[in-house]
Design a protein around this motif. Structure first.
Motif, PDB file in Angstrom:
ATOM      1  N   ARG A  36       0.837  -1.202   0.000  1.00 37.77           N
ATOM      2  CA  ARG A  36       0.000   0.000   0.000  1.00 37.77           C
ATOM      3  C   ARG A  36       0.868   1.246   0.000  1.00 37.77           C
ATOM      4  O   ARG A  36       0.560   2.244  -0.644  1.00 37.77           O
ATOM      5  CB  ARG A  36      -0.925  -0.013   1.225  1.00 37.77           C
ATOM      6  CG  ARG A  36      -2.398  -0.174   0.836  1.00 37.77           C
ATOM      7  CD  ARG A  36      -3.259  -0.178   2.058  1.00 37.77           C
ATOM      8  NE  ARG A  36      -2.943  -1.307   2.944  1.00 37.77           N
ATOM      9  CZ  ARG A  36      -3.315  -1.373   4.208  1.00 37.77           C
ATOM     10  NH1 ARG A  36      -3.978  -0.377   4.765  1.00 37.77           N
ATOM     11  NH2 ARG A  36      -3.017  -2.416   4.942  1.00 37.77           N
ATOM     12  N   LEU A  37       1.967   1.138   0.730  1.00 39.30           N
ATOM     13  CA  LEU A  37       2.870   2.279   0.826  1.00 39.30           C
ATOM     14  C   LEU A  37       3.471   2.600  -0.541  1.00 39.30           C
ATOM     15  O   LEU A  37       3.606   3.766  -0.926  1.00 39.30           O
ATOM     16  CB  LEU A  37       3.976   1.966   1.842  1.00 39.30           C
ATOM     17  CG  LEU A  37       4.788   3.157   2.314  1.00 39.30           C
ATOM     18  CD1 LEU A  37       3.888   4.251   2.849  1.00 39.30           C
ATOM     19  CD2 LEU A  37       5.793   2.735   3.366  1.00 39.30           C
ATOM     20  N   VAL A  38       3.828   1.533  -1.286  1.00 37.38           N
ATOM     21  CA  VAL A  38       4.375   1.735  -2.629  1.00 37.38           C
ATOM     22  C   VAL A  38       3.370   2.503  -3.479  1.00 37.38           C
ATOM     23  O   VAL A  38       3.704   3.475  -4.164  1.00 37.38           O
ATOM     24  CB  VAL A  38       4.725   0.393  -3.292  1.00 37.38           C
ATOM     25  CG1 VAL A  38       5.107   0.590  -4.738  1.00 37.38           C
ATOM     26  CG2 VAL A  38       5.869  -0.286  -2.541  1.00 37.38           C
ATOM     27  N   THR A  47      10.751  -3.996  -3.119  1.00 38.55           N
ATOM     28  CA  THR A  47      10.473  -2.862  -3.984  1.00 38.55           C
ATOM     29  C   THR A  47      10.450  -1.584  -3.160  1.00 38.55           C
ATOM     30  O   THR A  47      10.982  -0.554  -3.571  1.00 38.55           O
ATOM     31  CB  THR A  47       9.119  -3.041  -4.677  1.00 38.55           C
ATOM     32  OG1 THR A  47       9.170  -4.262  -5.409  1.00 38.55           O
ATOM     33  CG2 THR A  47       8.851  -1.895  -5.636  1.00 38.55           C
ATOM     34  N   LEU A  48       9.841  -1.702  -1.991  1.00 39.79           N
ATOM     35  CA  LEU A  48       9.720  -0.519  -1.138  1.00 39.79           C
ATOM     36  C   LEU A  48      11.095   0.003  -0.717  1.00 39.79           C
ATOM     37  O   LEU A  48      11.325   1.214  -0.672  1.00 39.79           O
ATOM     38  CB  LEU A  48       8.886  -0.878   0.102  1.00 39.79           C
ATOM     39  CG  LEU A  48       8.628   0.282   1.059  1.00 39.79           C
ATOM     40  CD1 LEU A  48       7.865   1.379   0.364  1.00 39.79           C
ATOM     41  CD2 LEU A  48       7.879  -0.213   2.287  1.00 39.79           C
ATOM     42  N   GLY A  49      12.021  -0.912  -0.440  1.00 39.75           N
ATOM     43  CA  GLY A  49      13.335  -0.520   0.059  1.00 39.75           C
ATOM     44  C   GLY A  49      14.063   0.448  -0.859  1.00 39.75           C
ATOM     45  O   GLY A  49      14.337   1.583  -0.475  1.00 39.75           O
ATOM     46  N   GLU A  82       4.439 -12.456   6.909  1.00 43.32           N
ATOM     47  CA  GLU A  82       5.607 -12.147   6.099  1.00 43.32           C
ATOM     48  C   GLU A  82       5.166 -11.662   4.717  1.00 43.32           C
ATOM     49  O   GLU A  82       4.556 -12.382   3.944  1.00 43.32           O
ATOM     50  CB  GLU A  82       6.458 -13.411   5.920  1.00 43.32           C
ATOM     51  CG  GLU A  82       7.750 -13.413   6.699  1.00 43.32           C
ATOM     52  CD  GLU A  82       8.766 -12.423   6.150  1.00 43.32           C
ATOM     53  OE1 GLU A  82       9.214 -11.583   6.931  1.00 43.32           O
ATOM     54  OE2 GLU A  82       9.091 -12.508   4.971  1.00 43.32           O
ATOM     55  N   ASP A  83       5.466 -10.420   4.458  1.00 45.93           N
ATOM     56  CA  ASP A  83       5.075  -9.855   3.168  1.00 45.93           C
ATOM     57  C   ASP A  83       6.307  -9.787   2.291  1.00 45.93           C
ATOM     58  O   ASP A  83       7.168  -8.952   2.443  1.00 45.93           O
ATOM     59  CB  ASP A  83       4.483  -8.461   3.381  1.00 45.93           C
ATOM     60  CG  ASP A  83       4.063  -7.834   2.066  1.00 45.93           C
ATOM     61  OD1 ASP A  83       4.251  -8.495   1.017  1.00 45.93           O
ATOM     62  OD2 ASP A  83       3.558  -6.718   2.106  1.00 45.93           O
ATOM     63  N   ARG A  84       6.353 -10.709   1.378  1.00 44.84           N
ATOM     64  CA  ARG A  84       7.534 -10.905   0.554  1.00 44.84           C
ATOM     65  C   ARG A  84       7.878  -9.644  -0.250  1.00 44.84           C
ATOM     66  O   ARG A  84       8.987  -9.315  -0.510  1.00 44.84           O
ATOM     67  CB  ARG A  84       7.232 -12.090  -0.346  1.00 44.84           C
ATOM     68  CG  ARG A  84       8.327 -12.591  -1.149  1.00 44.84           C
ATOM     69  CD  ARG A  84       7.889 -13.878  -1.825  1.00 44.84           C
ATOM     70  NE  ARG A  84       7.046 -13.612  -2.961  1.00 44.84           N
ATOM     71  CZ  ARG A  84       5.791 -13.973  -3.071  1.00 44.84           C
ATOM     72  NH1 ARG A  84       5.202 -14.594  -2.089  1.00 44.84           N
ATOM     73  NH2 ARG A  84       5.105 -13.715  -4.157  1.00 44.84           N
ATOM     74  N   ASN A  85       6.822  -8.947  -0.658  1.00 43.23           N
ATOM     75  CA  ASN A  85       7.077  -7.867  -1.609  1.00 43.23           C
ATOM     76  C   ASN A  85       7.082  -6.487  -0.980  1.00 43.23           C
ATOM     77  O   ASN A  85       7.213  -5.506  -1.684  1.00 43.23           O
ATOM     78  CB  ASN A  85       6.002  -7.896  -2.694  1.00 43.23           C
ATOM     79  CG  ASN A  85       5.823  -9.278  -3.221  1.00 43.23           C
ATOM     80  OD1 ASN A  85       6.786  -9.861  -3.683  1.00 43.23           O
ATOM     81  ND2 ASN A  85       4.619  -9.821  -3.109  1.00 43.23           N
TER      82      ASN A  85
END
Lengths: 387, 307, 285
Positions: free
Chosen positions: B2-4, B246-248, B303-306
Motif C-alpha cells: 500500500r505504501l508503494v 520494492t519498497l526498500g 511475512e510480506d515478501r514484496n
C-alpha cells in the motif's frame, strides 16, 4: 541636534540612491574544480564587501555549490532562479557543467556572467542568448596565446614537441587544433593521452625518448604536475623545456626543487604589477591573511566590480538596464583593460577578455616569474632549462 | 504494498502541490531522484539472484548515449527504447561471459566491463569522445512538465517491474539462486536462465534511466555517464532502504537524495561528512534497512515478501 | 632491445606499490572477510601524515613511514573496534555499505580540514636518478619497490613461520575452529585489520613522495588494488604479487608500444582482469 538630523537625512538619501542587487553565485565548491571554485568565491566575496562598503550599490550574494556535476548544478540553478529569485547569476566555471546549464539559463533568462567555461562547445550553446557575458577567454584564445609562445621558441631552435594530454574533456578539447597549429608553425608533433591522477608516466615518457622532443607540453591537472616533473628526470628524457597547462598548480610546488625551470600559462600572477592587480593582492591579503596564486580569484573579483559599475551607471536594479550598461563598461582590471565586444566567431555578443591576458611564467628560484610575452616579462626565459 | 502505491500516487500528483517558490527546484531534484531510484531498483532486481553488479553505471551510460544519439532520428520514446535495448543486449553478452562468476568475482568482472566500456566511448569519434555529447531535451522541450512525467513514468515502470518480478514465480527461482547454486539446481531451478533474465531486466531499466538522465542534463561525457559513483549509489540505496524488496530501493532512493540535497543546502561545506556518518549509523542501527524498521513494527502482519 | 628492457623495468617498479596496496586489502578481505571500501582513505591518511610532518617540521618521509604505519594502524584498529566488529556477522552487503560510509566520511573530513588542493612534499632525493647501462630509473620508485618487496616478504614470513601468523591463517580458513583451539579470533581480526591499514598507510607515504597528497589520492589505487586482489583469488596473498606484476607489465607494454596507448592503459588493465576471471571460471568444471 541639527547635525544629527542632517546626518540622518544624508543616510536616508544614500539609502534611497542605493541600488540593491541580489546576485546568485553558482560555483564548484566541491568536486574536481573545487580549488578554482573556492578561489573564485573568495574573489567575489572580497569585491562584494568592497562594493557594499562603498555604499552606492548593495550586493546580496546567494551562494550555491554546483558540485562540478551537471546533476547537481541544474537543480542548484533552478533553486537560485525560483526560490532565491535572483536576476543575475555569476558562475559557469567548468565547461561541461556550464553546457548543461545552458538549457535552464535560456528558460529562466537571468543575466549570466560567466567566469570560466573556455570550451567552444559552450559558445555554441549560448549563441543567440543575449544576456550572456563571458569574461574568460575562449579555447581558441588559449591556443593562440600558447602558439605565440611556441613560435618564439621555434625561433630559438625548438623543432619537436611531445604532447601529453589527459583524456578527459579538459585535456582533449583543443588537442587536434593544437596539433595542427603546431605543425603549421613548423613543429614535429607526437601526442599521447593519459589518465589524470594515475601518476604513472614512465612508460609514455620512455616512448617519447626515441622522439627526442625539445619541448614536453603537458595538459592535465595539478595532480599530474609533480609525477611528470619527477619522471621526466627518471627516464632521462632531457627535454629543453617542460611546459605545463593545468588549471591550477599543487600547493607548495614552487618550493619543490623539481619545479624549477618548468613553464606554465596563466592569466594572472600575484607579481603582476599593474595598479589594479596590486590593489587586489593587498585587499586579498588583508581579508584572507594569505596571497592567492589562482587567477580565478581576481577573475571573480573583476566580475563583481564590473557588475557594480554597471549597476551604478544604470541606476537601477533592472537586469536589462544593467546588461545594457555592462556592455558599455570600460575599466582597468588586474588582467588589464576590460571591455565587451562580440566574440571572434560572432556567436556570442559580449566577450570580455581575449588571448592578450595570458602570460607565460617560469618557476625560477622558488617563485613563478612572468617570462613571455616581452611586455610583461620580469626575467628572460631560461631555455634550455635543466630537467 | 500500500505504501508503494501511496508513494507512486504522490509522485504523479506532486507537480500540483502548492510548493510556491520551491516548486521548480523540488521538481528538478525529484527528477534526478527518480532516475537514481530506478537505477537502484534495477540493481536490486539482479541482486535478488545473489549477483552483485558494479556494471549498473555502464548500462546507465550505454542507455544514455544510445538515447542521446538516436533521439534526433527516433524521437524521445524511440530513443529511450533503443537505449534500453542496447543496455539489455550488452548485459546479455556480459551475462553469458560471467555466468559462472559469483560474489566479489562477479562484482569485479562487472566493474572491469564498466571501465572498458567507458574507455571505448571515450575513444570513439561518433560519441563526441572526451568533449561530450549534446542531447536534445525530451519532447523537444515543448512540454514544461514533460521531463518530469517522463522520469515519473520510468519510475512507475521500474516499480511495477520490481513488484511483478517479486510476485512472479521468478522470485522463488531468484531466492533459490541466491541461497546457493547447488541448492537451486537440486530444486530444479534453471539458474542460468534466471540469472540471465534478471540481468536483462535489470540492465534494460538502468539503460532507460540513463536515457532519461541524458534528456534532463542535455549533455553527456564519458566520465559522468559511466561514473563509478553512480554504480556505487545504485547499491548503496537498496542496502539503505532494504534489500530484495520494492519498497526498500524506492523509499531509500527518494529519502537519500532528499537527505543529501537538504544537507547540501543547510550545511554546505562538508555536508558529505554528515552523509557518511548517517550511512554508518544506518548500518549499525538498522541492519535490515528502512524496510526492516517498518517490519519490526508490524511483526504481527504475515511475512510480506514484496513489501 | 633497450627499449624493451626499460619497459619491463618500468613495469616491475610500478608493480611494487600496486602489490603493497593490494596486500593490505587482501589481508582485510582474506582474514577478516571484509571488503573494505575505506582502504584508499587509510592510504590517504598516510599521505597526509607524510605531508603534514614535512610541511610543519621538515621531517623526511623516510621517518614518516614509521609514524604513518603506527598512526594508520591505530586508525584501522579503532575502525575495527568501533565499526567492523559489530557487523562481523552481518551480511556482506551491509559490511560494504558500512565501509563505504566510512570512506565518504574520512574523505570529506580531509576535504574539510585540508581543502581539495593537491599538496607535495619535497625531500632532496625525490628526483634522483640511477643509470645502469642505458637503462635509467628513479631512486624513489626503486626504493619503494624494494621496501614493498621487503614488507611483503616479512608478511609472508610472519604468516608462514610464526605462531601468531599461524593463528591468523587458521582464522582465515575457518571462523569456528580457532576458537576451539584457544585462539582469540577477535584479537587476530584486530591485528589483521590494523596491519592491513598500516600497509595502506605506508603506501600512502610512498605515494606522497612519488605523486602527491590530496583527499582523493587513495581512490585510483584502491580500485586497482581491489581488482588485483580478486584476480589473485581471495585469500591468496602470494598471488597478489604475481597479479600486480602481470598487470603493471601489461600497462607498461601498452603505453610504450601502442601509439596513443596511454589512453588505453585503464582499459587494458581491466580487460586483462576480465579475461582472467572469466577464463578461470570456465576452466573449472
Amino acid at each position: 541636534m541639527k547635525r544629527v538630523l542632517v546626518g540622518l537625512l544624508a543616510l536616508l538619501g544614500l539609502a534611497l540612491a542605493q541600488t540593491t542587487l541580489r546576485v546568485g553565485v553558482l560555483l564548484p565548491l566541491s568536486g574536481v574544480s573545487s580549488v578554482s571554485g573556492k578561489a573564485a568565491l573568495n574573489g567575489i566575496q572580497l569585491a562584494a564587501d568592497q562594493v557594499n562598503a562603498g555604499g552606492k550599490v548593495k550586493l546580496e550574494l546567494v551562494t550555491a555549490d554546483d558540485g562540478t556535476d551537471p546533476a547537481k548544478a541544474v537543480p542548484a540553478l533552478t533553486k537560485l532562479m525560483t526560490v532565491d529569485k535572483v536576476d543575475i547569476v555569476i558562475g559557469g566555471l567548468a565547461s561541461g557543467v556550464t553546457y548543461a546549464l545552458s538549457g535552464p539559463i535560456k528558460q529562466y533568462k537571468p543575466l549570466f556572467l560567466c567566469i570560466g567555461a573556455a570550451s567552444s562547445v559552450v559558445e555554441n550553446a549560448f549563441s543567440g542568448y543575449d544576456q550572456f557575458f563571458h569574461y574568460h577567454p575562449w579555447d581558441y584564445h588559449n591556443v593562440a596565446a600558447a602558439l605565440d609562445f611556441f613560435k618564439s621558441l621555434y625561433s630559438q631552435g625548438a623543432r619537436k614537441v611531445a604532447i601529453l594530454y589527459e583524456d578527459g574533456p579538459f585535456g582533449s578539447a583543443g588537442i587536434k587544433i593544437y596539433q595542427e597549429q603546431l605543425q603549421k608553425a613548423g613543429y614535429a608533433v607526437q601526442a599521447e593521452p593519459f589518465k589524470t591522477g594515475s601518476g604513472n608516466f614512465t612508460a609514455i615518457l620512455t616512448r617519447f625518448k626515441a622522439f627526442k622532443p625539445d619541448i614536453l607540453y603537458w595538459i592535465g591537472y595539478d595532480v599530474d604536475a609533480l609525477p611528470i616533473s619527477t619522471q621526466v628526470r627518471q627516464v632521462g628524457l632531457a627535454p629543453k623545456l617542460v611546459y605545463g597547462a593545468p588549471p591550477s598548480w599543487p600547493v607548495g610546488f614552487d618550493k619543490n626543487p623539481l619545479s624549477s625551470d618548468v613553464v606554465g600559462m596563466t592569466a594572472w600572477l600575484p607579481s603582476v604589477s599593474n595598479t589594479e592587480s596590486r590593489k587586489f593582492s593587498a585587499a586579498y591579503k588583508k581579508q584572507y591573511g594569505e596571497i592567492t596564486d589562482e587567477y580565478m580569484a581576481p577573475m571573480g573579483y573583476t566580475i563583481v566590480l564590473s557588475l557594480a559599475k554597471a549597476a551604478e551607471a544604470a541606476g537601477s536594479a533592472d537586469k536589462d538596464k544593467i546588461a545594457e550598461a555592462l556592455a558599455k563598461v570600460r575599466m582597468d582590471t588586474p588582467f588589464g583593460p576590460l571591455a565587451f565586444k562580440p566574440s571572434d566567431t560572432g556567436k556570442t555578443q559580449y566577450q570580455g577578455f581575449d588571448s592578450s591576458i595570458w602570460l607565460q611564467f617560469q618557476y625560477l628560484g622558488g617563485t613563478r616569474r612572468p617570462v613571455f610575452p616581452k611586455s610583461v616579462a620580469a626575467r628572460p626565459l631560461r631555455y634550455p632549462g635543466s630537467y | 504494498m500500500r505504501l508503494v502505491g501511496l508513494i507512486l500516487g504522490l509522485v504523479l500528483v506532486f507537480p500540483v502541490f502548492p510548493l510556491g517558490r520551491w516548486q521548480a527546484f523540488t521538481l528538478d531534484t525529484a527528477q534526478f531522484a527518480f532516475i537514481v531510484t530506478v537505477l537502484a531498483l534495477s540493481w536490486d532486481l539482479l541482486a535478488r539472484t545473489g549477483q552483485l553488479s558494479l556494471a549498473q553505471g555502464a548500462f546507465f551510460g550505454l542507455g544514455a548515449y544510445a538515447a542521446g544519439l538516436s533521439a534526433p532520428a527516433l524521437g524521445t520514446i524511440g530513443g529511450l527504447l533503443l537505449g534500453a535495448a542496447v543496455a539489455a543486449l550488452s548485459s546479455l553478452l556480459l551475462g553469458l561471459a560471467t555466468l559462472r562468476l559469483q560474489g566479489i568475482y562477479f562484482a569485479i568482472a562487472t566493474l572491469a566491463f564498466s571501465e572498458v566500456m567507458r574507455t571505448l566511448v571515450l575513444k570513439a569519434e561518433f560519441t563526441g569522445g572526451a568533449t561530450g555529447l549534446p542531447v536534445a531535451p525530451a519532447f523537444g522541450g515543448s512540454w514544461v512538465l514533460g521531463g518530469y512525467y517522463l522520469a515519473a513514468a520510468v519510475l512507475v515502470l521500474g516499480v511495477l517491474t520490481s513488484l511483478w518480478v517479486g510476485r512472479s514465480r521468478l522470485s522463488y527461482a531468484q531466492a533459490a539462486a541466491r541461497q546457493g547454486e547447488a541448492v537451486a539446481r537440486v530444486l530444479g531451478v534453471a539458474v542460468v536462465r534466471v540469472k540471465l533474465l534478471s540481468f536483462l531486466l535489470s540492465s534494460a531499466l538502468a539503460g532507460l534511466a540513463g536515457g532519461v538522465y541524458a534528456m534532463k542534463t542535455l549533455f553527456l561525457s564519458p566520465y559522468d555517464a559511466f561514473g563509478l559513483g553512480r554504480a556505487v549509489e545504485a547499491l548503496v540505496i537498496p542496502i539503505f532502504g532494504g534489500l530484495y524488496t520494492t519498497l526498500g530501493p524506492l523509499l531509500g532512493g527518494l529519502l537519500l537524495v532528499a537527505l543529501e540535497t537538504w544537507l547540501r543546502l543547510e550545511i554546505k561545506d562538508g555536508y558529505l561528512v554528515v552523509y557518511g556518518l548517517i550511512l554508518i549509523l544506518a548500518i549499525l542501527f538498522m541492519p535490515k534497512g528502512l524496510v526492516g524498521l517498518w517490519r519490526a513494527r508490524g511483526k504481527t502482519a504475515k511475512e510480506d515478501r514484496n513489501a | 632491445m633497450e627499449l624493451l628492457l626499460q619497459t619491463l623495468l618500468n613495469g616491475v617498479l610500478a608493480a611494487g606499490v600496486y602489490a603493497l596496496v593490494a596486500s593490505g586489502l587482501a589481508l582485510a578481505v582474506g582474514v577478516v572477510g571484509i571488503v573494505n571500501f575505506a582502504h584508499g582513505e587509510f592510504l590517504m591518511i598516510g599521505a597526509f601524515v607524510s605531508y603534514l610532518l614535512f610541511a610543519a617540521r621538515g621531517i623526511d618521509p623516510l621517518v614518516s613511514l614509521g609514524v604513518a604505519a603506527v598512526a594508520v594502524f591505530l586508525v584501522g584498529a579503532i575502525s575495527y573496534y568501533g565499526l567492523i566488529r559489530p557487523v562481523l556477522s552481518a551480511p556482506e552487503l551491509n559490511q560494504m555499505l558500512l565501509t563505504f560510509g566510512l570512506s565518504v566520511l574520512l574523505q570529506n573530513l580531509a576535504l574539510l580540514l585540508f581543502g581539495a588542493d593537491t599538496r607535495v612534499v619535497s625531500p632532496p632525493y625525490q628526483g634522483a636518478t640511477l643509470s645502469l647501462g642505458g637503462l635509467s630509473f628513479g631512486v624513489v620508485p626503486f626504493a619503494a619497490f624494494g621496501l614493498s618487496l621487503l614488507i611483503l616478504l616479512g608478511l609472508y614470513w610472519f604468516l608462514g613461520r610464526t605462531r601468531l601468523g599461524f593463528a591468523v591463517r587458521a582464522v582465515a580458513q575457518n571462523r569456528l575452529a580457532p576458537g576451539l583451539l584457544g585462539i582469540e579470533t577477535q584479537q587476530v581480526y584486530l591485528l589483521a585489520f590494523g596491519l592491513s591499514a598500516a600497509l595502506a598507510g605506508i603506501a600512502g607515504v610512498m605515494l606522497s613522495v612519488m605523486l602527491y597528497a590530496s583527499p582523493t589520492v587513495g581512490f585510483a589505487y584502491t580500485l586497482k588494488a581491489f581488482a588485483i586482489v580478486v584476480m589473485a583469488g581471495l585469500g591468496n596473498l602470494r598471488g597478489v604479487l604475481w597479479a600486480a606484476l602481470a598487470l603493471a607489465m601489461a600497462e607498461a607494454l601498452v603505453s610504450t608500444y601502442v601509439p596513443g596507448g596511454g589512453g588505453w592503459v585503464e582499459a587494458v588493465f581491466f580487460l586483462v582482469i576480465f579475461a582472467v576471471l572469466t577464463w578461470r571460471s570456465w576452466r573449472r568444471t
